[in-house]
Design a protein around this motif. Sequence first.
Motif, PDB file in Angstrom:
ATOM      1  N   ALA A  30       0.828  -1.208   0.000  1.00 58.27           N
ATOM      2  CA  ALA A  30       0.000   0.000   0.000  1.00 58.27           C
ATOM      3  C   ALA A  30       0.864   1.261   0.000  1.00 58.27           C
ATOM      4  O   ALA A  30       0.605   2.202  -0.765  1.00 58.27           O
ATOM      5  N   ALA A  31       1.896   1.297   0.826  1.00 54.20           N
ATOM      6  CA  ALA A  31       2.768   2.469   0.915  1.00 54.20           C
ATOM      7  C   ALA A  31       3.510   2.729  -0.394  1.00 54.20           C
ATOM      8  O   ALA A  31       3.815   3.885  -0.712  1.00 54.20           O
ATOM      9  N   TRP A  32       3.775   1.676  -1.144  1.00 50.85           N
ATOM     10  CA  TRP A  32       4.489   1.819  -2.414  1.00 50.85           C
ATOM     11  C   TRP A  32       3.544   2.142  -3.578  1.00 50.85           C
ATOM     12  O   TRP A  32       3.937   2.129  -4.732  1.00 50.85           O
ATOM     13  N   GLY A  33       2.269   2.420  -3.270  1.00 55.01           N
ATOM     14  CA  GLY A  33       1.337   2.867  -4.287  1.00 55.01           C
ATOM     15  C   GLY A  33       0.448   1.799  -4.888  1.00 55.01           C
ATOM     16  O   GLY A  33      -0.183   2.034  -5.917  1.00 55.01           O
ATOM     17  N   HIS A  34       0.333   0.651  -4.228  1.00 56.48           N
ATOM     18  CA  HIS A  34      -0.483  -0.445  -4.765  1.00 56.48           C
ATOM     19  C   HIS A  34      -1.467  -0.969  -3.715  1.00 56.48           C
ATOM     20  O   HIS A  34      -1.488  -2.166  -3.396  1.00 56.48           O
ATOM     21  N   PRO A  35      -2.315  -0.077  -3.172  1.00 55.63           N
ATOM     22  CA  PRO A  35      -3.223  -0.493  -2.099  1.00 55.63           C
ATOM     23  C   PRO A  35      -4.226  -1.562  -2.525  1.00 55.63           C
ATOM     24  O   PRO A  35      -4.650  -2.367  -1.689  1.00 55.63           O
ATOM     25  N   ALA A  36      -4.591  -1.609  -3.798  1.00 55.03           N
ATOM     26  CA  ALA A  36      -5.542  -2.636  -4.246  1.00 55.03           C
ATOM     27  C   ALA A  36      -4.936  -4.035  -4.175  1.00 55.03           C
ATOM     28  O   ALA A  36      -5.671  -5.015  -4.038  1.00 55.03           O
ATOM     29  N   LEU A  37      -3.621  -4.126  -4.254  1.00 51.48           N
ATOM     30  CA  LEU A  37      -2.952  -5.436  -4.175  1.00 51.48           C
ATOM     31  C   LEU A  37      -2.660  -5.874  -2.739  1.00 51.48           C
ATOM     32  O   LEU A  37      -2.364  -7.043  -2.505  1.00 51.48           O
ATOM     33  N   ALA A  38      -2.731  -4.944  -1.804  1.00 48.40           N
ATOM     34  CA  ALA A  38      -2.334  -5.250  -0.423  1.00 48.40           C
ATOM     35  C   ALA A  38      -3.042  -6.473   0.169  1.00 48.40           C
ATOM     36  O   ALA A  38      -2.374  -7.321   0.787  1.00 48.40           O
ATOM     37  N   PRO A  39      -4.362  -6.641   0.000  1.00 47.09           N
ATOM     38  CA  PRO A  39      -4.995  -7.835   0.574  1.00 47.09           C
ATOM     39  C   PRO A  39      -4.485  -9.143  -0.038  1.00 47.09           C
ATOM     40  O   PRO A  39      -4.276 -10.127   0.683  1.00 47.09           O
TER      41      PRO A  39
END
Length: 132
Positions: A30-39
């Motif tokens: 999420a911090a690296w700009g990919h919050p949709a992939l975090a889960p």
Amino acid sequence: MPTHHEDELDYTPTPHNVTRARTRTAHLAAAWGHPALAPDVALVTSELTTNAILHGSLRGRLIRVRLAVVDTTLRLEVSDPRAERVPHPREASPAEQFGRGLALVGALCDDWGHGPRDGVGKTVWAEWKLPG
């Protein structure tokens, strides 16, 4: 290929570290700009770290979790000291409690596999393609 972000941390092979690794990789994605992939990253981290602890750990040896963004790929790696214990997906019967983790990994990422670890052991990896 340029590495845009990278993080790696060694863990003792104990169950509470599955949660620590899962939380860390989700936060980083999420911090690296990919919050949709975090889960998905969190769940795949949980599966691969659990497998490393159950099937790849040795007394006194650590497991390593690495997350990196290289070019247009987010790559998760979980390394353990047991090169001879490679992951094999299988079909679990409805009555079985275990045996679905690698199928889940395959469903949540774009690609996954395993290979030798630098030094001793193996690395199991999962990758997600990023836009751009």
